[in-house]
Structure formats: C-alpha cells, structure tokens
Write an enzyme that holds these catalytic residues in place. Sequence first.
Site, PDB file in Angstrom:
ATOM      1  N   TYR A   1       0.790  -1.226   0.000  1.00 53.41           N
ATOM      2  CA  TYR A   1       0.000   0.000   0.000  1.00 53.41           C
ATOM      3  C   TYR A   1       0.832   1.291   0.000  1.00 53.41           C
ATOM      4  O   TYR A   1       0.271   2.378  -0.078  1.00 53.41           O
ATOM      5  CB  TYR A   1      -0.867   0.063   1.264  1.00 53.41           C
TER       6      TYR A   1
ATOM      7  N   HIS B   1      -9.026  -2.702   7.576  1.00 61.11           N
ATOM      8  CA  HIS B   1      -8.902  -4.034   6.955  1.00 61.11           C
ATOM      9  C   HIS B   1      -9.385  -5.069   7.962  1.00 61.11           C
ATOM     10  O   HIS B   1      -9.344  -4.837   9.171  1.00 61.11           O
ATOM     11  CB  HIS B   1      -7.418  -4.285   6.614  1.00 61.11           C
ATOM     12  N   GLY B   2      -9.793  -6.223   7.479  1.00 59.84           N
ATOM     13  CA  GLY B   2     -10.139  -7.344   8.361  1.00 59.84           C
ATOM     14  C   GLY B   2      -8.916  -7.742   9.183  1.00 59.84           C
ATOM     15  O   GLY B   2      -7.789  -7.653   8.692  1.00 59.84           O
ATOM     16  N   ASP B   3      -9.143  -8.204  10.416  1.00 58.74           N
ATOM     17  CA  ASP B   3      -7.983  -8.495  11.285  1.00 58.74           C
ATOM     18  C   ASP B   3      -7.263  -9.788  10.898  1.00 58.74           C
ATOM     19  O   ASP B   3      -6.290 -10.183  11.535  1.00 58.74           O
ATOM     20  CB  ASP B   3      -8.395  -8.510  12.764  1.00 58.74           C
TER      21      ASP B   3
ATOM     22  N   THR C   1     -14.917 -11.387   9.049  1.00 59.66           N
ATOM     23  CA  THR C   1     -16.214 -12.079   9.026  1.00 59.66           C
ATOM     24  C   THR C   1     -16.016 -13.536   8.602  1.00 59.66           C
ATOM     25  O   THR C   1     -15.769 -13.810   7.422  1.00 59.66           O
ATOM     26  CB  THR C   1     -17.161 -11.371   8.025  1.00 59.66           C
TER      27      THR C   1
ATOM     28  N   ASP D   1      10.982 -41.769 -20.731  1.00 59.15           N
ATOM     29  CA  ASP D   1      10.297 -40.681 -21.439  1.00 59.15           C
ATOM     30  C   ASP D   1      10.382 -40.930 -22.946  1.00 59.15           C
ATOM     31  O   ASP D   1      11.081 -40.226 -23.665  1.00 59.15           O
ATOM     32  CB  ASP D   1      10.985 -39.360 -21.034  1.00 59.15           C
TER      33      ASP D   1
END
Length: 431
Positions: free
Chosen positions: A75, A89-91, A122, A204
């Site tokens: 930021y 902001h969400g924790d 949340t 292979d």
Amino acid sequence: MKKVYTCFCTDIIHEGHLNIINEAKKYGEVYVGILTDEAMIKFDRFPTITFDERIELVKKIGGIKDILIQDKIMYDDIIKTLRPDYVIHGDNWKSGKLKPIRDNVERALNEYGGKIIDVPYTYSERVKRIDAQIKEKLAMPEYRRKRLKQLLSLRPIVKTIEVHSGLTGLIAEKTVVEHDGEFDQFDAMWISSLCDSTAKGKPDIELVDMTSRFRTIDDVMEVTTKPIIFDGDTGGLIEHFVYTVRSLERMGVSAIIIEDKTGLKKNSLFGNEVVQTQDTIEHFCEKISAGKKIRLTDDFMIIARIESLILEKGMDDALMRARAYVNAGADGIMIHSRKKDPQEILDFCRAFRESDKTTPIVVVPTSFNTITENELAENGVNIVIYANQLTRSAFPAMEQTAIDLLKYHRAKEVDSRLLPIKDIISLIEEL
Ligand code: SPV
Ligand code: MG
C-alpha cells in the site's frame, strides 16, 4: 473530514466487505482501492470478472467518497498519494500470508501518524461458500482454458511449473512467496512427459499412453484452478493428434506443445547422445494445421517446439522452422537448448523477434539455468517453464529417507526433515 482507506481484492461484495465499509464510515470519508488484475494475480487468484466490473461493484455500495486504482499489493505508494488518516482491513492480516502487507501499511502510516483499524474478520458459512464458488468457477474448463492467453497479456513472463499429481498441483496452486516487498506465485502448470513418465517409473519415450496422461491431468485439475500446458511429445500420428487436441480442449487444458521429432522419441536433454530424428518441415506443418483445423475455440493454443538446437542443426534451421510453423498456424514457438550458456537461446529470440513481434516464445531453462526471468522477458520470451525441478527435488529427499530408515531401523533420525503431519492435512482442504 478524516480520510479512511480500504482496498478490495474481490469479485463479489459480501457481508464482510459491507461490514468494513460501514465501520469505515464511522471514522470519516471512505476511499476504496481496487486492486488491478496484474496485482491480484501475483498474490491471490485470477479475477473472475473484469477490472471495470469490479469498480462497478464497489460503486453500487454507495456512500463512497472516491474509488482509486491500487496497482501494487503493497500500500505504501497509494498511502503516500492519498495520505489517509486511517487504513481499515479485516484483522485476518495480523498473521499469516497477509502480515507483510499490514507491516507495509503500518510503516507507511507511521511516517505521518496515520492509524490502522483492524476489524474482526467475518467468518461465516456464506462467505466461505462464496470463496469456494469462485474457485469452482476458475476450475471450470471454459474459464481455465482461456486463462493462459489472458496471462500472456497481463504478465511480463508467464511462470510455469511442472506438476504430475494432485499433490504437486497443490504446491503449484498454493505457493505464494513474499520477497523483497513483492508477492509472487506461479501462473501456470506444465504436465511434463519426462516427469509424468518418471512418476510412473517409465522412460520418457512416449510409452505412457494418452489415457494415462489424461488421468494425470484430471488428478491435477481436480484440486487446482491454474491453467495447464500439456507436453504432447511429438503429437504422434496426425490422425491421432487431432483426437488429442479435441480431448485436451474439452478438458480445459490451455495449450499443447508438440516437438518436431519422429520415430522413437527420446528426451531432448540427451541431445545427440542418442539417435533422434527431426521431422520434415512439411510434415510437421501438416500436423500443426490439422490440430488448428480441429480446434473449436480460440482459447486453446498449439505451440510448436523446435529441436534444431538440441540436434545441432544450427540457428538458420531453427529460424526457418519457426517461421514455417507460425505460417502453418502455430500459436507459439518453444525453442529448446541443452547448452549451459543461454546465448543460443537469446540469439534465437533476437533473430525471431526481428520479423515476428507477437508470437509467444516459450523456453525451458533446465540447462541454461543462470538466466533470470527478467532477462528472458527482456529478450522477448513470454513463457518460462520450470519443467522438472519439483520431481528432481523430491526424489533425492525420498531416497535419503529410505536409506536412513534402513540404516537406523527406526524413523526418529529422519523426522526433523519431514513435513509435519498437521501441515500435510492443512494443505489438503475438505469440501
Ligand atoms: C519435459 O519436461 O518432458 C520436456 C522438457 O519435454 S525436456 O525434458 O527439457 O525435454
Ligand atoms: Mg517432454
């Protein structure tokens, strides 16, 4: 009025976001940053809606002073410009993978006495379900298939890692690293013929059949969302190749790379130590065209791999083939080399780019491993594939564990080197 800033990195506004906005309004005028696609895919997941649609979503919330474009995950730049009094902001960013972002915000705000507001995150069944639905959508064939082309226009270089199982797929999907203030993760996955065969204890040499190779793709797709580039070896008979293209496209694979060899294919890293035959330009072009004709969407890419440098046929041959394959419809060119020095790859890129500015170039820097992604991108490379490093790192670790178990007749001595059971369980999510 105080300024409150929050940044959204989401395709759906749910109660968690609304809660943040409502909290923010209590402190002042709300400014919402929308993370750009470029920033979002470096750190989180691919957006399922466009940047403009994400802006519209936020506009609809109402009561927002201004919407800003945040083009970096960190930021500090936007904080310097906006100078908000608060960042909210969400924790959930107080620990784990988001913590470096919070630290960055804290440092930037401390410069002038701004404050962070951590709102309880949340955690609800509905929010969890929305997250799961976005992932499901990203995994759907029609979304996954086109993502490689989207990444080609968003990323300076598309970083691709080899996977050969659900577990290696999860590593490609989930590994996100914060380093020097930047987040990064892999963009795409490579289903290598070498590693898919090796995982099955087979050489292979196109021995592992397509049904089995598709089974590997399925295992990877079940647990991931990132786009897949499939190593199609020689592509086989033209009559068979068209069926392979049809199946891969339907499954949601983004690209197949086929190499211009015929007969018994051996791994390229053997070079001329084994007998390997290069296909004629005419025949290989026919194969490319047949694949392009059968393809149903523009999303699916057929990439032509040139073995001229591996087989020491010279740069002119490589360049002549590249132009012919593009004319036949190839959506990209992979140029391979087994030299330690990347110079011949760079020479190819420079010469190819003189006449073709747009066709994507793919490289596999297994031998020429000193070159960085930035250097490759600066020289016109669009996709880098780390084709076998996961397999090669796992094998010695497993072998050493087997040796030590036999040596010590118990598991204690190896335990400190092992992934804790708890971590393995958390890597694998239950529905
Ligand atoms: C593979 O990963 O199977 C490849 C790349 O084809 S290489 O092994 O370098 O040929
Ligand atoms: Mg291969």
